[in-house]
Design a protein around this motif. Structure first.
Motif, PDB file in Angstrom:
ATOM      1  N   PRO A  37      32.848  45.185  45.992  1.00  0.00           N
ATOM      2  CA  PRO A  37      34.406  44.387  45.653  1.00  0.00           C
ATOM      3  C   PRO A  37      34.806  45.660  45.027  1.00  0.00           C
ATOM      4  CG  PRO A  37      32.954  44.813  43.930  1.00  0.00           C
ATOM      5  CD  PRO A  37      31.997  44.446  44.530  1.00  0.00           C
ATOM      6  N   ARG A  38      35.731  45.980  46.234  1.00  0.00           N
ATOM      7  CA  ARG A  38      36.983  46.669  46.107  1.00  0.00           C
ATOM      8  C   ARG A  38      38.435  46.297  45.385  1.00  0.00           C
ATOM      9  NH1 ARG A  38      35.936  52.089  48.234  1.00  0.00           N
ATOM     10  NH2 ARG A  38      37.281  52.155  46.374  1.00  0.00           N
ATOM     11  N   GLU A  69      27.915  31.023  39.828  1.00  0.00           N
ATOM     12  CA  GLU A  69      28.755  30.266  39.099  1.00  0.00           C
ATOM     13  C   GLU A  69      29.672  29.919  40.496  1.00  0.00           C
ATOM     14  OE1 GLU A  69      31.449  28.455  36.275  1.00  0.00           O
ATOM     15  OE2 GLU A  69      29.947  29.456  35.001  1.00  0.00           O
ATOM     16  N   ALA A  70      30.091  30.575  40.989  1.00  0.00           N
ATOM     17  CA  ALA A  70      31.405  31.297  41.703  1.00  0.00           C
ATOM     18  C   ALA A  70      30.525  30.737  43.119  1.00  0.00           C
ATOM     19  CB  ALA A  70      31.831  32.160  42.080  1.00  0.00           C
ATOM     20  N   ARG A  97      35.737  37.048  45.356  1.00  0.00           N
ATOM     21  CA  ARG A  97      36.828  37.248  45.460  1.00  0.00           C
ATOM     22  C   ARG A  97      37.402  36.227  44.342  1.00  0.00           C
ATOM     23  NH1 ARG A  97      37.328  37.490  52.201  1.00  0.00           N
ATOM     24  NH2 ARG A  97      37.899  39.265  52.269  1.00  0.00           N
ATOM     25  N   SER A  98      36.339  35.028  44.748  1.00  0.00           N
ATOM     26  CA  SER A  98      36.847  33.733  43.428  1.00  0.00           C
ATOM     27  C   SER A  98      36.519  34.232  41.843  1.00  0.00           C
ATOM     28  CB  SER A  98      35.464  32.821  43.680  1.00  0.00           C
ATOM     29  OG  SER A  98      35.726  31.675  42.895  1.00  0.00           O
ATOM     30  N   ALA A  99      35.695  34.625  41.901  1.00  0.00           N
ATOM     31  CA  ALA A  99      35.040  35.857  40.479  1.00  0.00           C
ATOM     32  C   ALA A  99      35.860  36.297  40.248  1.00  0.00           C
ATOM     33  CB  ALA A  99      33.661  35.860  40.111  1.00  0.00           C
ATOM     34  N   SER A 100      36.086  37.222  40.464  1.00  0.00           N
ATOM     35  CA  SER A 100      36.329  38.578  40.320  1.00  0.00           C
ATOM     36  C   SER A 100      38.241  39.351  40.923  1.00  0.00           C
ATOM     37  CB  SER A 100      35.559  39.785  40.349  1.00  0.00           C
ATOM     38  OG  SER A 100      35.522  39.770  41.516  1.00  0.00           O
ATOM     39  N   GLY A 101      38.472  38.467  41.701  1.00  0.00           N
ATOM     40  CA  GLY A 101      40.286  38.692  42.599  1.00  0.00           C
ATOM     41  C   GLY A 101      39.503  39.858  43.617  1.00  0.00           C
ATOM     42  N   GLY A 141      31.716  47.373  39.342  1.00  0.00           N
ATOM     43  CA  GLY A 141      31.327  45.901  38.704  1.00  0.00           C
ATOM     44  C   GLY A 141      31.371  44.769  40.636  1.00  0.00           C
ATOM     45  N   GLY A 142      30.167  44.018  40.349  1.00  0.00           N
ATOM     46  CA  GLY A 142      30.011  42.608  40.949  1.00  0.00           C
ATOM     47  C   GLY A 142      28.787  43.314  42.120  1.00  0.00           C
TER      48      GLY A 142
END
Length: 184
Positions: free
Chosen positions: A149-150, A180-181, A117-121, A80-81
């Motif tokens: 992303p991982r 948005e992020a 990082r901001s949106a999904s950590g 995802g992402g």
């Protein structure tokens, strides 16, 4: 829309051999495997990365636009992402980037990491360019850099043994969240 269906464990498999496996079906992946929307020639005609540029951000799944590159979600994500940074110019090789494109591609990579990082950590990233079809480029004619992303534990039995990835969010929702992020 992602549709995952499971078969019943008692369903007959193959030539009548039963087994105890549940099956997850991801038929949307067949479009990728069969090369749907991949350009067939060396030019920009039919190139999905060239076509996407003319679409609205929502329709093209574009997260952010720069002067020389844009960030777009991958239609066939590993996680995802999963997004890509793509130059507007139809070029195949990293060495063909001009200094402005090289600089903006690097800056967009940093911004993508910040947004993810901001949106999904996201805990970490796989970042890379596949140069040429022999190196794994699905669309070798138009340069694009992957940013995946991982998270700790995101590789489990499903992708390793089942060669299947379950994505928890629709691409349109992921695009809106990352747009948005995206750093201003």
């Amino acid at each position: 829309m992602l549709a995952i269906m499971t078969s019943e464990p008692e369903q007959q498999i193959g030539v009548g051999t039963q087994d105890a496996f549940q099956r997850l079906w991801t038929p949307h992946r067949m479009a990728y495997i069969q090369g749907e929307n991949k350009p067939t020639g060396p030019g920009a005609d039919g190139c999905p990365f060239c076509v996407i540029q003319a679409k609205s951000d929502e329709d093209g799944l574009i997260i952010a636009r720069g002067e020389k590159v844009y960030a777009v979600l991958n239609l066939y994500p590993y996680n995802g992402g999963h997004l890509m940074v793509v130059p507007y110019r139809h070029i195949a090789d990293y060495t063909e980037l001009d200094p402005g494109e090289t600089s903006e591609l690097a800056e967009f990579t940093k911004q993508a990491m910040t947004a993810l990082r901001s949106a999904s950590g996201a805990h970490g990233f796989n970042i890379g360019l596949n140069q040429g079809s022999v190196a794994g480029a699905g669309i070798a004619a138009h340069l694009h850099q992957h940013i995946v992303p991982r998270w700790g534990g995101d590789t489990n039995f499903l992708p390793v043994i089942g060669h299947t990835k379950v994505l928890p969010q629709l691409l349109a929702d992921t695009r809106a969240m990352l747009a948005e992020a995206w750093p201003a």
